[in-house]
Scaffold this active site. Structure first.
Site, PDB file in Angstrom:
ATOM      1  CD  GLU A   1      -2.064   2.377  -3.651  1.00  0.00           C
ATOM      2  OE1 GLU A   1      -3.122   2.974  -3.854  1.00  0.00           O
ATOM      3  OE2 GLU A   1      -1.426   2.515  -2.581  1.00  0.00           O
TER       4      GLU A   1
ATOM      5  CG  ASP B   1      -1.911   1.090   1.254  1.00  0.00           C
ATOM      6  OD1 ASP B   1      -2.725   1.116   0.318  1.00  0.00           O
ATOM      7  OD2 ASP B   1      -1.906   1.925   2.182  1.00  0.00           O
TER       8      ASP B   1
HETATM    9  C1  NOJ Z   1      -4.530   2.989  -0.974  1.00  0.00           C
HETATM   10  C2  NOJ Z   1      -5.675   2.096  -0.666  1.00  0.00           C
HETATM   11  O1  NOJ Z   1      -6.018   1.378  -1.825  1.00  0.00           O
HETATM   12  C3  NOJ Z   1      -6.784   2.979  -0.153  1.00  0.00           C
HETATM   13  O2  NOJ Z   1      -7.998   2.269  -0.038  1.00  0.00           O
HETATM   14  C4  NOJ Z   1      -6.350   3.576   1.146  1.00  0.00           C
HETATM   15  O3  NOJ Z   1      -7.318   4.506   1.586  1.00  0.00           O
HETATM   16  C5  NOJ Z   1      -5.013   4.309   1.008  1.00  0.00           C
HETATM   17  N1  NOJ Z   1      -4.046   3.570   0.256  1.00  0.00           N
HETATM   18  C6  NOJ Z   1      -4.418   4.606   2.366  1.00  0.00           C
HETATM   19  O4  NOJ Z   1      -3.927   3.438   2.947  1.00  0.00           O
END
Ligand code: NOJ
Ligand code: CA
Length: 568
Positions: free
Chosen positions: A286, A223
């Protein structure tokens, strides 16, 4: 799974070695809260997921990625982790997680967990310790605590913005109750950012990785992989601050907290750890960055295996845009030898049917919220065509739960909104997080076992989904589910699909995406607005609409058997 031909140790005998699974895997994203509820409280959980694994095996996916399941106050759907080594009781416990991993492996499905290293929950023990500790203490050094600006320290330390709106800083009270330091949170105030300059933070996450790899997890989705490193001088953003909020692609060039080169040191170490384990463990990052070239840097030798390709996700319904994104992705990834990933949707974005049925706009920007109603028929046609495009491209593909059912966004009423981003931005991501419809003709469509009343499901499902339940779609050859199942089966069988390369067809027809993949495969996607001719005598393997008279209608795609090259 692809077989790679490589030259044997003697240099003459070719040997076949199975390429790593993640190079061409179809990964199904399980938003666990909304997948299936196994204990009748209206919230999806591991027990529910375990009862539906046969569905995923029959769909033909290679792996699942499960959104965070850790102990959490659930301020941000579990992206606010209080304990990285425990499963939240909403979802089950560690025994359930172990059983899930074992069940999946028995069905040939790999499991990717989500790791959240940029921030913890404010309820994490470390943050609670930091609140009790004094400024300058080792407890506070794990986060970004700073004195405020202004005479009394009453102003935030700098102008950084939270992705969920507002300042990225919140002030805390000192143990004596007086206003004290501020702490950084690039997301919600309940998600304090960790300080990755701190060696305790690094070591702790290495131990957490091992904790899950030891349990048999096949991969980890990282993440906010582009956010861990901050410029320790915490410089102001100045004019750029305004564009920092949710959904605006960050301007990451030379940015004080996005996409900094020093991230490589962290991921090099993580890769070493994954490589110590047998069985091709993998990472998928991500990372929201400005270009494919920047993304490929995360995949350089000795770093991460894969990263989400958001460039593709943000394309409008335009052949030119898609082609540009595909080319830049293939070029940048081939330079580092990494397989691209292809993503059209996830739990943060409006569903594809909704986006494509709304206009050609791309994401949940202002226009999305304000634009007129959705043409679901158009969105669905495009989503079917896009699925065939996604699954024909070289590399690995992600399918967000419900895309295979053709679900659309359903924005809950204001009183029912759960997304913390809503309070700060007026926008919510709940619309794409509605619980899946499994069977039956009314909500909650067998989402919960034992059954519950429709109102007891955590987000309400629309009555119109009665035609889109899994069981309804299994009985129809023309359903979105039937299309996905056929496409995934063909993708497994056809030697041209999965990892590899593509060749664009010439001459190029405007508004058309047309490429071949060896051996013997051609994909045609018509975004031109007019019917187009398919090659004479083409054998259609699969198409998103019925093809008659050799014509492919607009907003449609077809997979064709291409003439095989005769051996030289
Ligand atoms: C990306 C995640 O996909 C999202 O759902 C989240 O709110 C943010 N990162 C913060 O962790
Ligand atoms: Ca439950």
């Amino acid at each position: 799974m692809t077989d790679m031909q490589v030259t044997g140790a003697t240099g003459s005998e070719p040997v076949h070695r199975r390429a790593a699974w993640w190079r061409d895997a179809v990964v199904y994203q399980v938003y666990i809260r909304s997948f299936a509820d196994g204990n009748g409280d209206g919230i999806g959980d591991i027990a529910g997921l375990r009862t539906r694994l046969r569905y995923l095996a029959d769909l033909g996916v290679d792996a699942i990625w499960v959104n965070p399941w850790y102990r959490s106050p659930m301020v941000d759907g579990g992206y606010d982790v209080a304990d990285y080594r425990a499963i939240d009781e909403l979802f089950g416990d560690l025994d359930d997680a172990d059983a899930l991993i074992a069940d999946c492996h028995a069905l040939g499905i790999r499991v990717i967990a989500d790791i959240v290293p940029n921030h913890t929950s404010a309820m994490h023990r470390w943050f609670q310790d930091a609140l009790r500790a004094a400024p300058g203490s080792p407890e506070r050094a794990r986060y970004w605590f700073r004195r405020g600006r202004g005479l009394e320290g009453e102003l935030p330390p700098n102008d950084w913005r939270s992705r969920f709106g507002g300042s990225a800083w919140t002030r805390v009270n000192d143990p004596d109750g007086r206003p004290g330091e501020w702490y950084l949170h690039l997301f919600d105030a309940q998600q304090p950012d960790l300080n990755w300059e701190n060696s305790e933070v690094r070591l702790e996450f290495e131990a957490i990785l091992r904790f899950w790899l030891d349990r048999g997890i096949d991969g980890l989705r990282i993440d906010v992989a582009h956010g861990l490193i901050k410029d320790p001088s915490l410089p102001d953003l100045g004019e750029r601050a305004a564009s920092e909020e949710l959904q605006a692609p960050p301007n990451t060039i030379d940015h004080p907290h996005w996409d900094r080169d020093e991230l490589a040191g962290i991921y090099r170490r993580w890769r070493q750890i994954a490589d110590e384990y047998p069985g091709d463990r993998m990472f998928v990052a991500e990372a929201w960055v400005t270009s494919s070239d920047r993304l490929a840097r995360y995949l350089d030798d000795g770093l991460l295996h894969t990263a989400f390709n958001f460039h593709f996700l943000t394309c409008k319904w335009s052949a030119q845009e898609f082609r540009g994104a595909i080319d830049t992705t293939l070029n940048s990834h081939s330079l580092v030898g990494a397989p691209p990933t292809w993503v059209l949707a996830n739990h943060d974005e409006p569903r594809y049917v909704t986006r494509m049925g709304r206009s050609d706009r791309i994401r949940q920007a202002e226009e999305h919220a304000q634009s007129p109603g959705v043409d679901l028929a158009l969105g669905t046609r495009r989503a079917r065509a896009a699925a065939l495009l996604l699954l024909a491209l070289p590399g690995s593909a992600y399918v967000y739960q419900g895309e295979e059912l053709g679900l659309w966004d359903v924005e809950p009423g204001v009183g029912q909104i759960q997304d913390p981003a809503f309070a700060r931005t007026g926008r919510t991501r709940d619309g794409c997080r509605i619980p899946l419809p499994w069977s039956g003709d009314r909500a909650p469509f067998a989402f919960s076992q034992p059954p519950v009343a429709a109102d007891d499901v955590w987000l309400p499902q629309p009555a119109a989904w009665s035609d889109l339940t899994v069981s309804a779609q299994l009985t129809s050859q023309h359903s979105m589910l039937a299309l996905y199942r056929a496409a995934l089966e063909l993708r497994r069988q056809h030697p041209a699909l999965g990892d590899g390369t593509l060749d664009w067809c010439e001459p190029h027809r405007p508004g058309v995406l047309e490429f071949t993949r060896a051996p013997g495969f051609r994909c045609v996607v018509n975004l031109s607005g007019d019917p187009i001719e398919l090659p004479a005598g083409a054998n259609v393997l699969l198409s998103s609409v019925a093809v008659a008279g050799g014509l492919l209608p607009p907003d449609a795609a077809a997979w064709l058997e291409a003439q095989r090259q005769s051996p030289v």
